[in-house]
Design a protein around this motif. Structure first.
Motif, PDB file in Angstrom:
ATOM      1  N   GLU A   1       0.815  -1.220   0.000  1.00  0.00           N
ATOM      2  CA  GLU A   1       0.000   0.000   0.000  1.00  0.00           C
ATOM      3  C   GLU A   1       0.847   1.268   0.000  1.00  0.00           C
ATOM      4  O   GLU A   1       0.308   2.370   0.104  1.00  0.00           O
ATOM      5  CB  GLU A   1      -0.963  -0.018   1.182  1.00  0.00           C
ATOM      6  CG  GLU A   1      -1.992  -1.143   1.077  1.00  0.00           C
ATOM      7  CD  GLU A   1      -3.100  -1.028   2.108  1.00  0.00           C
ATOM      8  OE1 GLU A   1      -3.696   0.056   2.197  1.00  0.00           O
ATOM      9  OE2 GLU A   1      -3.352  -2.008   2.809  1.00  0.00           O
ATOM     10  N   SER A   2       2.158   1.113  -0.127  1.00  0.00           N
ATOM     11  CA  SER A   2       3.031   2.278  -0.283  1.00  0.00           C
ATOM     12  C   SER A   2       3.201   2.569  -1.760  1.00  0.00           C
ATOM     13  O   SER A   2       3.323   1.653  -2.575  1.00  0.00           O
ATOM     14  CB  SER A   2       4.419   1.997   0.332  1.00  0.00           C
ATOM     15  OG  SER A   2       4.358   1.970   1.736  1.00  0.00           O
ATOM     16  N   ALA A   3       3.200   3.842  -2.119  1.00  0.00           N
ATOM     17  CA  ALA A   3       3.364   4.226  -3.522  1.00  0.00           C
ATOM     18  C   ALA A   3       4.842   4.250  -3.893  1.00  0.00           C
ATOM     19  O   ALA A   3       5.717   4.529  -3.073  1.00  0.00           O
ATOM     20  CB  ALA A   3       2.738   5.594  -3.771  1.00  0.00           C
ATOM     21  N   THR A   4       5.112   3.968  -5.137  1.00  0.00           N
ATOM     22  CA  THR A   4       6.454   3.954  -5.676  1.00  0.00           C
ATOM     23  C   THR A   4       6.963   5.375  -5.896  1.00  0.00           C
ATOM     24  O   THR A   4       6.208   6.256  -6.313  1.00  0.00           O
ATOM     25  CB  THR A   4       6.465   3.196  -7.021  1.00  0.00           C
ATOM     26  OG1 THR A   4       6.062   1.851  -6.793  1.00  0.00           O
ATOM     27  CG2 THR A   4       7.828   3.216  -7.671  1.00  0.00           C
ATOM     28  N   PHE A   5       8.253   5.595  -5.625  1.00  0.00           N
ATOM     29  CA  PHE A   5       8.907   6.823  -6.061  1.00  0.00           C
ATOM     30  C   PHE A   5       9.189   6.648  -7.557  1.00  0.00           C
ATOM     31  O   PHE A   5      10.071   5.888  -7.947  1.00  0.00           O
ATOM     32  CB  PHE A   5      10.204   7.048  -5.287  1.00  0.00           C
ATOM     33  CG  PHE A   5      10.003   7.377  -3.830  1.00  0.00           C
ATOM     34  CD1 PHE A   5       9.578   8.633  -3.446  1.00  0.00           C
ATOM     35  CD2 PHE A   5      10.243   6.420  -2.857  1.00  0.00           C
ATOM     36  CE1 PHE A   5       9.378   8.941  -2.099  1.00  0.00           C
ATOM     37  CE2 PHE A   5      10.059   6.720  -1.508  1.00  0.00           C
ATOM     38  CZ  PHE A   5       9.622   7.982  -1.133  1.00  0.00           C
ATOM     39  N   LEU A   6       8.446   7.343  -8.377  1.00  0.00           N
ATOM     40  CA  LEU A   6       8.515   7.090  -9.808  1.00  0.00           C
ATOM     41  C   LEU A   6       9.731   7.717 -10.481  1.00  0.00           C
ATOM     42  O   LEU A   6      10.360   7.090 -11.329  1.00  0.00           O
ATOM     43  CB  LEU A   6       7.241   7.615 -10.481  1.00  0.00           C
ATOM     44  CG  LEU A   6       5.955   6.859 -10.165  1.00  0.00           C
ATOM     45  CD1 LEU A   6       4.769   7.558 -10.804  1.00  0.00           C
ATOM     46  CD2 LEU A   6       6.051   5.416 -10.634  1.00  0.00           C
ATOM     47  N   THR A   7      10.050   8.944 -10.131  1.00  0.00           N
ATOM     48  CA  THR A   7      11.088   9.679 -10.842  1.00  0.00           C
ATOM     49  C   THR A   7      12.201  10.119  -9.902  1.00  0.00           C
ATOM     50  O   THR A   7      12.029  10.173  -8.682  1.00  0.00           O
ATOM     51  CB  THR A   7      10.499  10.922 -11.517  1.00  0.00           C
ATOM     52  OG1 THR A   7      10.056  11.835 -10.497  1.00  0.00           O
ATOM     53  CG2 THR A   7       9.325  10.556 -12.419  1.00  0.00           C
ATOM     54  N   ASP A   8      13.333  10.477 -10.481  1.00  0.00           N
ATOM     55  CA  ASP A   8      14.445  10.997  -9.686  1.00  0.00           C
ATOM     56  C   ASP A   8      14.042  12.248  -8.898  1.00  0.00           C
ATOM     57  O   ASP A   8      14.364  12.352  -7.708  1.00  0.00           O
ATOM     58  CB  ASP A   8      15.643  11.308 -10.579  1.00  0.00           C
ATOM     59  CG  ASP A   8      16.250  10.048 -11.195  1.00  0.00           C
ATOM     60  OD1 ASP A   8      15.787   8.933 -10.866  1.00  0.00           O
ATOM     61  OD2 ASP A   8      17.193  10.180 -12.001  1.00  0.00           O
ATOM     62  N   PRO A   9      13.353  13.226  -9.515  1.00  0.00           N
ATOM     63  CA  PRO A   9      12.937  14.403  -8.726  1.00  0.00           C
ATOM     64  C   PRO A   9      12.054  14.053  -7.536  1.00  0.00           C
ATOM     65  O   PRO A   9      12.129  14.717  -6.496  1.00  0.00           O
ATOM     66  CB  PRO A   9      12.177  15.259  -9.760  1.00  0.00           C
ATOM     67  CG  PRO A   9      12.799  14.891 -11.075  1.00  0.00           C
ATOM     68  CD  PRO A   9      13.083  13.417 -10.960  1.00  0.00           C
ATOM     69  N   GLU A  10      11.211  13.030  -7.648  1.00  0.00           N
ATOM     70  CA  GLU A  10      10.391  12.631  -6.502  1.00  0.00           C
ATOM     71  C   GLU A  10      11.266  12.225  -5.324  1.00  0.00           C
ATOM     72  O   GLU A  10      10.968  12.548  -4.171  1.00  0.00           O
ATOM     73  CB  GLU A  10       9.456  11.481  -6.874  1.00  0.00           C
ATOM     74  CG  GLU A  10       8.210  11.896  -7.629  1.00  0.00           C
ATOM     75  CD  GLU A  10       7.176  10.790  -7.666  1.00  0.00           C
ATOM     76  OE1 GLU A  10       7.170   9.942  -6.746  1.00  0.00           O
ATOM     77  OE2 GLU A  10       6.382  10.762  -8.616  1.00  0.00           O
ATOM     78  N   VAL A  11      12.322  11.482  -5.603  1.00  0.00           N
ATOM     79  CA  VAL A  11      13.230  11.063  -4.533  1.00  0.00           C
ATOM     80  C   VAL A  11      13.926  12.274  -3.930  1.00  0.00           C
ATOM     81  O   VAL A  11      14.024  12.427  -2.709  1.00  0.00           O
ATOM     82  CB  VAL A  11      14.262  10.051  -5.058  1.00  0.00           C
ATOM     83  CG1 VAL A  11      15.275   9.704  -3.967  1.00  0.00           C
ATOM     84  CG2 VAL A  11      13.571   8.781  -5.547  1.00  0.00           C
ATOM     85  N   HIS A  12      14.414  13.169  -4.788  1.00  0.00           N
ATOM     86  CA  HIS A  12      15.169  14.334  -4.316  1.00  0.00           C
ATOM     87  C   HIS A  12      14.321  15.268  -3.462  1.00  0.00           C
ATOM     88  O   HIS A  12      14.833  15.909  -2.543  1.00  0.00           O
ATOM     89  CB  HIS A  12      15.736  15.113  -5.500  1.00  0.00           C
ATOM     90  CG  HIS A  12      16.910  14.456  -6.152  1.00  0.00           C
ATOM     91  ND1 HIS A  12      18.064  14.137  -5.461  1.00  0.00           N
ATOM     92  CD2 HIS A  12      17.113  14.044  -7.437  1.00  0.00           C
ATOM     93  CE1 HIS A  12      18.936  13.576  -6.287  1.00  0.00           C
ATOM     94  NE2 HIS A  12      18.377  13.489  -7.477  1.00  0.00           N
ATOM     95  N   HIS A  13      13.013  15.345  -3.731  1.00  0.00           N
ATOM     96  CA  HIS A  13      12.177  16.350  -3.077  1.00  0.00           C
ATOM     97  C   HIS A  13      11.184  15.783  -2.071  1.00  0.00           C
ATOM     98  O   HIS A  13      10.435  16.544  -1.466  1.00  0.00           O
ATOM     99  CB  HIS A  13      11.416  17.152  -4.136  1.00  0.00           C
ATOM    100  CG  HIS A  13      12.312  17.887  -5.092  1.00  0.00           C
ATOM    101  ND1 HIS A  13      13.236  18.814  -4.682  1.00  0.00           N
ATOM    102  CD2 HIS A  13      12.439  17.802  -6.444  1.00  0.00           C
ATOM    103  CE1 HIS A  13      13.893  19.280  -5.728  1.00  0.00           C
ATOM    104  NE2 HIS A  13      13.434  18.674  -6.813  1.00  0.00           N
TER     105      HIS A  13
END
Length: 318
Positions: A131-143
């Motif tokens: 039920e956890s959403a995926t970090f899809l993109t590099d900017p999502e991880v960074h921010h």
């Protein structure tokens, strides 16, 4: 002392698999309720023996029949059916991974049996965190505000483990290559972290393991070394294109997994010590462990997150 995330906000997007991000909690998916993970791991071990016996190119059809039959057995089906993909999706993904498999120096899967082991054991991660959403993109991880900056913590001596950052420039890669030639055993052979960020609970887990490892090993033993943490799905697919055994979906892309160096510690005579510490935590239901050769993959269990969150906040003075 309050530890900032240094993040302007989280940019969400449609998940790779049907999922939704929940507010932080102690974990609604308890490791003690649900499929029997000991039975699952035992069934995986038995399956690997049979896969190894059918490793030849002429056994492709027999391997497909074997996988189709064995994954439907209750011990295996209970875990796979509880993932977001479900049993059928997991089966199809595994068969596709096997059909595409090509051994190479970069992959942690040295043979087909290793590929099956890594895939099936890592499904425990995605079952726990479905039920956890995926970090899809590099900017999502960074921010993302769900992650904290490891460099900020490292500079303040708040980490009980080591890592190296992945060089971003040609000059940086050249310096790394020169250091390896001059001192080839000074650090593990790893590309380093692309994202020096992690969930607070994962930081607490690694700090806890790092302290336990330091207490159990002789003076002069290097600290616990982490080779991989959170990844975006975007980066996971980059790794796949380069030949790495980067499974999809992955606990790394959910932010709950890490890889810790194992083989390098063999030169200090403490590899088995670290292995024992990790397996003890797995037996206690705190983590999932996947032997990937040079490094071992670990993932925090939902049932451990409340304790880990409290440990992080106490240690960091939050």
């Amino acid at each position: 002392m309050r530890v900032p995330s240094r993040s302007p906000g989280h940019r969400s997007g449609p998940p790779v698999t049907p999922a939704r991000r929940r507010p932080w909690s102690s974990g609604r998916l308890s490791a003690t309720v649900g499929p029997d993970l000991n039975a699952y791991r035992d069934a995986v071990a038995e399956l690997l023996v049979e896969v190894g016996a059918l490793a030849g190119a002429s056994s492709t059809k027999a391997r497909q029949v074997l996988i189709d039959q064995r994954l439907r057995e209750p011990a295996l089906a209970a875990v796979l059916d509880a993932t977001a993909q479900g049993l059928i999706g997991a089966r199809e993904t595994l068969l596709l991974e096997m059909a595409r498999y090509q051994p190479n120096a970069r992959s942690s899967a040295g043979d087909l049996a290793a590929l099956v082991r890594i895939y099936l054991l890592s499904r425990i991660d995605v079952m726990w965190w479905r039920e956890s959403a995926t970090f899809l993109t590099d900017p999502e991880v960074h921010h993302s505000t769900e992650l904290v900056d490891l460099e900020w913590l490292r500079r303040r001596d708040l980490l009980r483990f080591r890592y190296t950052e992945q060089p971003r420039t040609v000059v940086g890669r050249g310096v790394r290559a020169l250091r390896r030639r001059v001192r080839p055993d000074a650090m593990p052979r790893t590309a380093g972290l692309l994202f020096c960020r992690a969930r607070r609970e994962v930081v607490a887990l690694l700090n806890d393991i790092g302290r336990e490892f330091a207490a159990a090993t002789p003076a002069g033993t290097p600290p616990l070394w982490v080779t991989s943490l959170v990844r975006s799905a975007e980066h996971q697919y980059r790794l796949r294109r380069l030949g790495y055994a980067a499974m999809v979906p992955s606990g790394h892309c959910l932010g709950w997994a890490a890889d810790v160096e194992m083989d390098w510690f063999g030169r200090f005579g403490v590899r088995d010590t670290l292995a024992g510490l990790l397996l003890t935590r797995q037996r206690a239901g705190e983590i999932n462990v996947v032997d990937e050769g040079q490094a071992w993959h670990i993932c925090a269990a939902p049932s451990a997150t409340l304790r880990l969150r409290r440990a992080y906040e106490a240690e960091m003075g939050v």
